[in-house]
Design a protein around this motif. Structure first.
Motif, PDB file in Angstrom:
ATOM      1  N   VAL A   7       0.860  -1.195   0.000  1.00 20.47           N
ATOM      2  CA  VAL A   7       0.000   0.000   0.000  1.00 20.47           C
ATOM      3  C   VAL A   7       0.890   1.235   0.000  1.00 20.47           C
ATOM      4  CG1 VAL A   7      -1.612   1.392   1.373  1.00 20.47           C
ATOM      5  CG2 VAL A   7      -2.003  -1.069   1.111  1.00 20.47           C
ATOM      6  N   MET A   8       1.902   1.222   0.867  1.00 19.77           N
ATOM      7  CA  MET A   8       2.829   2.351   0.957  1.00 19.77           C
ATOM      8  C   MET A   8       3.508   2.601  -0.387  1.00 19.77           C
ATOM      9  SD  MET A   8       6.091   2.920   3.540  1.00 19.77           S
ATOM     10  CE  MET A   8       5.265   1.983   4.771  1.00 19.77           C
ATOM     11  N   ALA A   9       3.996   1.555  -1.009  1.00 17.90           N
ATOM     12  CA  ALA A   9       4.680   1.686  -2.302  1.00 17.90           C
ATOM     13  C   ALA A   9       3.712   2.187  -3.374  1.00 17.90           C
ATOM     14  CB  ALA A   9       5.301   0.353  -2.703  1.00 17.90           C
ATOM     15  N   GLN A  18       3.244   9.690   1.324  1.00 22.31           N
ATOM     16  CA  GLN A  18       3.849   8.799   2.315  1.00 22.31           C
ATOM     17  C   GLN A  18       2.820   8.522   3.411  1.00 22.31           C
ATOM     18  OE1 GLN A  18       7.229   7.824   2.752  1.00 22.31           O
ATOM     19  NE2 GLN A  18       8.271   9.044   1.222  1.00 22.31           N
ATOM     20  N   LEU A  19       2.843   7.315   3.965  1.00 26.52           N
ATOM     21  CA  LEU A  19       2.010   7.026   5.127  1.00 26.52           C
ATOM     22  C   LEU A  19       2.505   7.880   6.287  1.00 26.52           C
ATOM     23  CD1 LEU A  19       1.497   4.444   3.325  1.00 26.52           C
ATOM     24  CD2 LEU A  19       1.107   3.269   5.471  1.00 26.52           C
ATOM     25  N   GLU A  20       1.570   8.464   7.037  1.00 27.78           N
ATOM     26  CA  GLU A  20       1.907   9.292   8.187  1.00 27.78           C
ATOM     27  C   GLU A  20       1.484   8.571   9.461  1.00 27.78           C
ATOM     28  OE1 GLU A  20       0.738  13.449   8.022  1.00 27.78           O
ATOM     29  OE2 GLU A  20       0.396  13.215   5.859  1.00 27.78           O
ATOM     30  N   TYR A  21       2.439   8.351  10.339  1.00 26.53           N
ATOM     31  CA  TYR A  21       2.160   7.720  11.628  1.00 26.53           C
ATOM     32  C   TYR A  21       2.016   8.838  12.653  1.00 26.53           C
ATOM     33  CZ  TYR A  21       3.408   3.464   9.226  1.00 26.53           C
ATOM     34  OH  TYR A  21       3.430   2.412   8.348  1.00 26.53           O
ATOM     35  N   LYS A  24       1.386   8.176  18.883  1.00 32.71           N
ATOM     36  CA  LYS A  24       2.275   7.317  19.658  1.00 32.71           C
ATOM     37  C   LYS A  24       1.502   6.155  20.272  1.00 32.71           C
ATOM     38  CE  LYS A  24       5.750  10.723  20.776  1.00 32.71           C
ATOM     39  NZ  LYS A  24       6.490  11.433  21.808  1.00 32.71           N
ATOM     40  N   LYS A  25       0.277   6.421  20.683  1.00 34.60           N
ATOM     41  CA  LYS A  25      -0.542   5.390  21.306  1.00 34.60           C
ATOM     42  C   LYS A  25      -0.914   4.276  20.321  1.00 34.60           C
ATOM     43  CE  LYS A  25      -4.747   4.772  24.018  1.00 34.60           C
ATOM     44  NZ  LYS A  25      -5.891   5.419  24.627  1.00 34.60           N
ATOM     45  N   TYR A  26      -0.973   4.607  19.032  1.00 32.26           N
ATOM     46  CA  TYR A  26      -1.334   3.648  17.990  1.00 32.26           C
ATOM     47  C   TYR A  26      -0.259   3.646  16.900  1.00 32.26           C
ATOM     48  CZ  TYR A  26      -5.841   4.018  20.307  1.00 32.26           C
ATOM     49  OH  TYR A  26      -6.839   4.015  21.247  1.00 32.26           O
ATOM     50  N   PRO A  27       0.882   3.050  17.182  1.00 32.46           N
ATOM     51  CA  PRO A  27       1.994   3.124  16.237  1.00 32.46           C
ATOM     52  C   PRO A  27       1.767   2.377  14.927  1.00 32.46           C
ATOM     53  CG  PRO A  27       2.518   1.640  18.042  1.00 32.46           C
ATOM     54  CD  PRO A  27       1.220   2.314  18.391  1.00 32.46           C
ATOM     55  N   SER A  28       0.749   1.514  14.862  1.00 29.21           N
ATOM     56  CA  SER A  28       0.486   0.797  13.614  1.00 29.21           C
ATOM     57  C   SER A  28      -0.575   1.491  12.753  1.00 29.21           C
ATOM     58  CB  SER A  28       0.048  -0.648  13.900  1.00 29.21           C
ATOM     59  OG  SER A  28      -1.253  -0.667  14.463  1.00 29.21           O
ATOM     60  N   PHE A  29      -1.112   2.612  13.200  1.00 30.50           N
ATOM     61  CA  PHE A  29      -2.125   3.344  12.446  1.00 30.50           C
ATOM     62  C   PHE A  29      -1.431   4.379  11.561  1.00 30.50           C
ATOM     63  CE2 PHE A  29      -6.171   2.860  15.235  1.00 30.50           C
ATOM     64  CZ  PHE A  29      -5.872   1.542  15.485  1.00 30.50           C
ATOM     65  N   ALA A  30      -1.658   4.277  10.258  1.00 32.51           N
ATOM     66  CA  ALA A  30      -1.007   5.185   9.308  1.00 32.51           C
ATOM     67  C   ALA A  30      -2.055   5.861   8.425  1.00 32.51           C
ATOM     68  CB  ALA A  30      -0.022   4.413   8.441  1.00 32.51           C
ATOM     69  N   VAL A  31      -1.960   7.162   8.316  1.00 30.48           N
ATOM     70  CA  VAL A  31      -2.903   7.972   7.548  1.00 30.48           C
ATOM     71  C   VAL A  31      -2.371   8.193   6.134  1.00 30.48           C
ATOM     72  CG1 VAL A  31      -3.963  10.265   7.384  1.00 30.48           C
ATOM     73  CG2 VAL A  31      -3.735   9.143   9.608  1.00 30.48           C
ATOM     74  N   LEU A  32      -3.286   8.114   5.173  1.00 24.48           N
ATOM     75  CA  LEU A  32      -3.005   8.506   3.792  1.00 24.48           C
ATOM     76  C   LEU A  32      -3.774   9.796   3.557  1.00 24.48           C
ATOM     77  CD1 LEU A  32      -3.709   5.066   2.073  1.00 24.48           C
ATOM     78  CD2 LEU A  32      -1.493   6.017   2.656  1.00 24.48           C
ATOM     79  N   ARG A  33      -3.058  10.860   3.185  1.00 24.79           N
ATOM     80  CA  ARG A  33      -3.779  12.108   2.934  1.00 24.79           C
ATOM     81  C   ARG A  33      -3.114  12.920   1.842  1.00 24.79           C
ATOM     82  NH1 ARG A  33      -3.294  15.871   8.282  1.00 24.79           N
ATOM     83  NH2 ARG A  33      -1.158  15.427   8.819  1.00 24.79           N
ATOM     84  N   HIS A  34      -3.943  13.762   1.247  1.00 28.35           N
ATOM     85  CA  HIS A  34      -3.496  14.622   0.158  1.00 28.35           C
ATOM     86  C   HIS A  34      -2.497  15.659   0.675  1.00 28.35           C
ATOM     87  CE1 HIS A  34      -6.628  13.400  -2.771  1.00 28.35           C
ATOM     88  NE2 HIS A  34      -7.326  13.163  -1.682  1.00 28.35           N
ATOM     89  N   ALA A  35      -1.500  15.926  -0.117  1.00 21.79           N
ATOM     90  CA  ALA A  35      -0.507  16.939   0.250  1.00 21.79           C
ATOM     91  C   ALA A  35      -1.118  18.341   0.201  1.00 21.79           C
ATOM     92  CB  ALA A  35       0.700  16.860  -0.672  1.00 21.79           C
ATOM     93  N   GLN A  36      -1.990  18.597  -0.766  1.00 24.14           N
ATOM     94  CA  GLN A  36      -2.535  19.942  -0.965  1.00 24.14           C
ATOM     95  C   GLN A  36      -3.608  20.318   0.055  1.00 24.14           C
ATOM     96  OE1 GLN A  36      -1.092  21.944  -2.889  1.00 24.14           O
ATOM     97  NE2 GLN A  36       0.100  20.554  -4.163  1.00 24.14           N
ATOM     98  N   ASN A  37      -4.643  19.491   0.159  1.00 21.74           N
ATOM     99  CA  ASN A  37      -5.772  19.878   1.014  1.00 21.74           C
ATOM    100  C   ASN A  37      -5.771  19.178   2.375  1.00 21.74           C
ATOM    101  OD1 ASN A  37      -6.768  17.273   0.601  1.00 21.74           O
ATOM    102  ND2 ASN A  37      -8.307  17.919  -0.887  1.00 21.74           N
ATOM    103  N   ARG A  38      -4.832  18.260   2.582  1.00 18.67           N
ATOM    104  CA  ARG A  38      -4.632  17.525   3.839  1.00 18.67           C
ATOM    105  C   ARG A  38      -5.806  16.600   4.187  1.00 18.67           C
ATOM    106  NH1 ARG A  38       0.133  16.952   4.406  1.00 18.67           N
ATOM    107  NH2 ARG A  38       0.186  16.872   6.648  1.00 18.67           N
TER     108      ARG A  38
END
Length: 118
Positions: A7-9, A18-21, A24-38
């Protein structure tokens, strides 16, 4: 089957995201978001099966994606899909990464990306 790394690739190659972690409480949760509008278009997580309403004691790798509410309703109850975890269940759906081939998941990621572009 698509893994977190794939998924990351995929999103890095196609959308330069890039996946954003973020927690700290949920280190395996990664957000995918647009660079422009967030805006978020995905959330990759490793969640205990019991928290997802599944039988078992292990963890499940899922991705939440945003889809048209009619599409979410259509897919609810279909094998491999679950109600969105920690997201609006009318607009988001969870996909069990181990249940689908790569193309099917990438198509849904693309749909979510397009829905959240503006």
């Amino acid at each position: 089957m698509l893994t977190r790394e794939e998924v990351m690739a995929y999103v890095l190659n196609k959308y330069d995201v890039q996946l954003e972690y973020m927690w700290k409480k949920y280190p395996s949760f990664a957000v995918l978001r647009h660079a422009q509008n967030r805006k978020w278009f995905g959330l990759v997580m490793n969640v205990e099966e019991a928290q997802l309403g599944l039988d078992g004691h292990g963890a499940e790798e899922i991705i939440d994606v945003k889809l048209d509410p009619k599409e979410v309703e259509f897919r609810q109850g279909t094998k491999g899909f679950l109600p969105a975890y920690h997201m609006n269940k009318n607009h988001w759906i969870a996909i069990r990464l181990g249940q689908f081939d790569s193309k099917a998941i990438c198509d849904l990621i693309d749909e979510s990306y397009q829905m959240t572009e503006k």
